[in-house]
Design an enzyme around this catalytic site. Structure first.
Site, PDB file in Angstrom:
ATOM      1  N   PRO A 190       0.819  -1.217   0.000  1.00 44.18           N
ATOM      2  CG  PRO A 190      -0.182  -1.189   2.105  1.00 44.18           C
ATOM      3  CD  PRO A 190       0.564  -2.069   1.169  1.00 44.18           C
ATOM      4  CD  GLU A 219       0.434  -5.640  11.171  1.00 38.73           C
ATOM      5  OE1 GLU A 219       0.131  -4.477  10.866  1.00 38.73           O
ATOM      6  OE2 GLU A 219      -0.414  -6.541  11.387  1.00 38.73           O
ATOM      7  NE  ARG A 271      -6.089  -6.553 -21.357  1.00 34.69           N
ATOM      8  CZ  ARG A 271      -5.981  -5.463 -22.100  1.00 34.69           C
ATOM      9  NH1 ARG A 271      -5.062  -4.558 -21.819  1.00 34.69           N
ATOM     10  NH2 ARG A 271      -6.789  -5.252 -23.115  1.00 34.69           N
ATOM     11  CG  ASP A 305      -6.775   2.362 -30.339  1.00 34.39           C
ATOM     12  OD1 ASP A 305      -5.561   2.550 -30.141  1.00 34.39           O
ATOM     13  OD2 ASP A 305      -7.331   2.501 -31.427  1.00 34.39           O
TER      14      ASP A 305
HETATM   15  C1  4G1 Z   1      -2.317   0.634   5.701  1.00 35.57           C
HETATM   16  C2  4G1 Z   1      -3.849  -2.421  -0.596  1.00 35.57           C
HETATM   17  C3  4G1 Z   1      -2.302  -0.733   5.552  1.00 35.57           C
HETATM   18  C4  4G1 Z   1      -3.230  -3.272   0.303  1.00 35.57           C
HETATM   19  C5  4G1 Z   1      -2.939   1.439   4.769  1.00 35.57           C
HETATM   20  C6  4G1 Z   1      -3.351  -2.265  -1.871  1.00 35.57           C
HETATM   21  C7  4G1 Z   1      -3.559  -0.506   3.523  1.00 35.57           C
HETATM   22  C8  4G1 Z   1      -0.495  -4.330  -2.064  1.00 35.57           C
HETATM   23  C9  4G1 Z   1      -1.576  -3.818  -1.353  1.00 35.57           C
HETATM   24  C10 4G1 Z   1      -2.923  -1.309   4.457  1.00 35.57           C
HETATM   25  C11 4G1 Z   1      -2.085  -3.987  -0.047  1.00 35.57           C
HETATM   26  C12 4G1 Z   1      -3.572   0.861   3.687  1.00 35.57           C
HETATM   27  C13 4G1 Z   1      -2.219  -2.965  -2.231  1.00 35.57           C
HETATM   28  C14 4G1 Z   1      -2.938  -2.760   4.250  1.00 35.57           C
HETATM   29  C15 4G1 Z   1      -1.405  -4.872   0.954  1.00 35.57           C
HETATM   30  C16 4G1 Z   1       0.963  -6.223   4.120  1.00 35.57           C
HETATM   31  C17 4G1 Z   1       0.106  -7.418   3.793  1.00 35.57           C
HETATM   32  C18 4G1 Z   1       0.304  -5.056   3.508  1.00 35.57           C
HETATM   33  C19 4G1 Z   1      -1.217  -6.895   3.316  1.00 35.57           C
HETATM   34  C20 4G1 Z   1      -1.176  -5.394   3.415  1.00 35.57           C
HETATM   35  C21 4G1 Z   1      -4.244   1.703   2.644  1.00 35.57           C
HETATM   36  C22 4G1 Z   1      -1.921  -4.964   4.674  1.00 35.57           C
HETATM   37  N1  4G1 Z   1      -1.559  -2.973  -3.422  1.00 35.57           N
HETATM   38  N2  4G1 Z   1      -1.792  -4.755   2.241  1.00 35.57           N
HETATM   39  N3  4G1 Z   1      -1.961  -3.517   4.849  1.00 35.57           N
HETATM   40  O1  4G1 Z   1      -3.763  -3.263   3.524  1.00 35.57           O
HETATM   41  O2  4G1 Z   1      -0.515  -5.635   0.616  1.00 35.57           O
HETATM   42  O3  4G1 Z   1      -0.541  -3.787  -3.298  1.00 35.57           O
END
Ligand code: 4G1
Length: 244
Positions: free
Chosen positions: A87, A114, A152, A167
């Site tokens: 995130p 985490e 894709r 496109d």
């Molecule tokens: C704090 C969302 C924590 C989540 C703030 C989009 C989200 C990986 C993504 C989190 C993840 C916000 C993503 C949260 C993701 C460690 C394991 C990170 C899962 C994890 C907005 C948990 N795009 N999230 N933390 O979701 O991996 O790529």
């Protein structure tokens, strides 16, 4: 392109890659997929992949040793990207998908708990990407979103439709409405211009609807779209008709 996924839930990724466009990409030889589990690189008796955070607090962190060993065993090509789904990453978009589609290898790392130990991120990760702002339990679904968008685009995956579909977002606009038979459904008629099928008129109507939809729903996209003089004329028409 070679696509490797590093995940503690390998079945989740492997099963998803067995369907639809991803399966066809493999059959066509456009993409090669492999899934790797950091747990297989753990050296302790319990094959631990997580541990408590230094400094205390709730939650667990992905341990550096098995994750690093797994990533290092996976990177093979010159110029490979090691993408951490997080995130905290840069927002994923079509521009980034196109850029990644040009690489020999993409190693996609899925976080859990985490997140991953900071030292792995610092030393082994080349790209950090987020698919959006919401809380998830793991990086697996984001990884699949990224892989779908990239694969894709590889030559030989979609055939003719690829150029047409590219496109549609290639210019950064939303799509016009789509209709198929019947010409009347529950009293709602398909627009005459589409039924009549005058190609130039159809093209003009579709472009206008794309511009109108983007203006209404995603003005942020419209502001960055590649518009030509015809588009500006159509937009002027839209504004004059006050349908926005
Ligand atoms: C704090 C969302 C924590 C989540 C703030 C989009 C989200 C990986 C993504 C989190 C993840 C916000 C993503 C949260 C993701 C460690 C394991 C990170 C899962 C994890 C907005 C948990 N795009 N999230 N933390 O979701 O991996 O790529």
């Amino acid at each position: 392109m070679r696509v490797d996924v590093v995940t503690i839930f390998p079945e989740m990724i492997a099963r998803a890659l067995d369907f639809s466009m991803m399966a066809r990409a493999r059959e066509a030889g456009a993409a090669e997929f492999a899934v790797h589990n950091p747990r297989d690189f753990a050296t302790d008796a319990h094959r631990m992949v997580d541990d408590a955070p230094y400094g205390g607090g709730a939650g667990m962190v992905m341990k550096p040793e098995p994750l690093a060993a797994c990533i290092e065993a996976t990177v093979s090509a010159e110029g490979a990207a090691v993408v951490l789904m997080t995130p905290q990453g840069e927002p994923f978009d079509q521009t980034r998908a196109r850029r990644l589609a040009g690489l020999q290898q993409m190693v996609v790392v899925c976080g859990h708990y985490e997140g991953v130990d900071e030292r792995v991120r610092e030393t082994l990760v080349t790209d950090e990407i987020s698919i959006g702002d919401y809380v998830l339990t793991g990086g697996e679904l984001p990884a699949l979103v990224l892989i779908d968008a990239v694969v894709r685009l590889l030559p030989g995956v979609l055939g003719n439709e690829s150029s047409v579909h590219e496109d549609s977002f290639g210019d950064g606009l939303l799509e016009h409405p789509h209709y198929t038979r019947p010409a009347e459904f529950r009293g709602m008629r398909v627009p005459d211009v589409l039924v009549e099928g005058h190609h130039a008129q159809v093209r003009r109507w579709r472009r206008k609807m794309s511009l109108l939809r983007t203006l209404r729903r995603r003005p942020d996209l419209l502001a960055r779209a590649a518009l030509d003089d015809d588009d500006r004329e159509l937009l002027a028409e839209i504004l004059a008709q006050q349908v926005n």
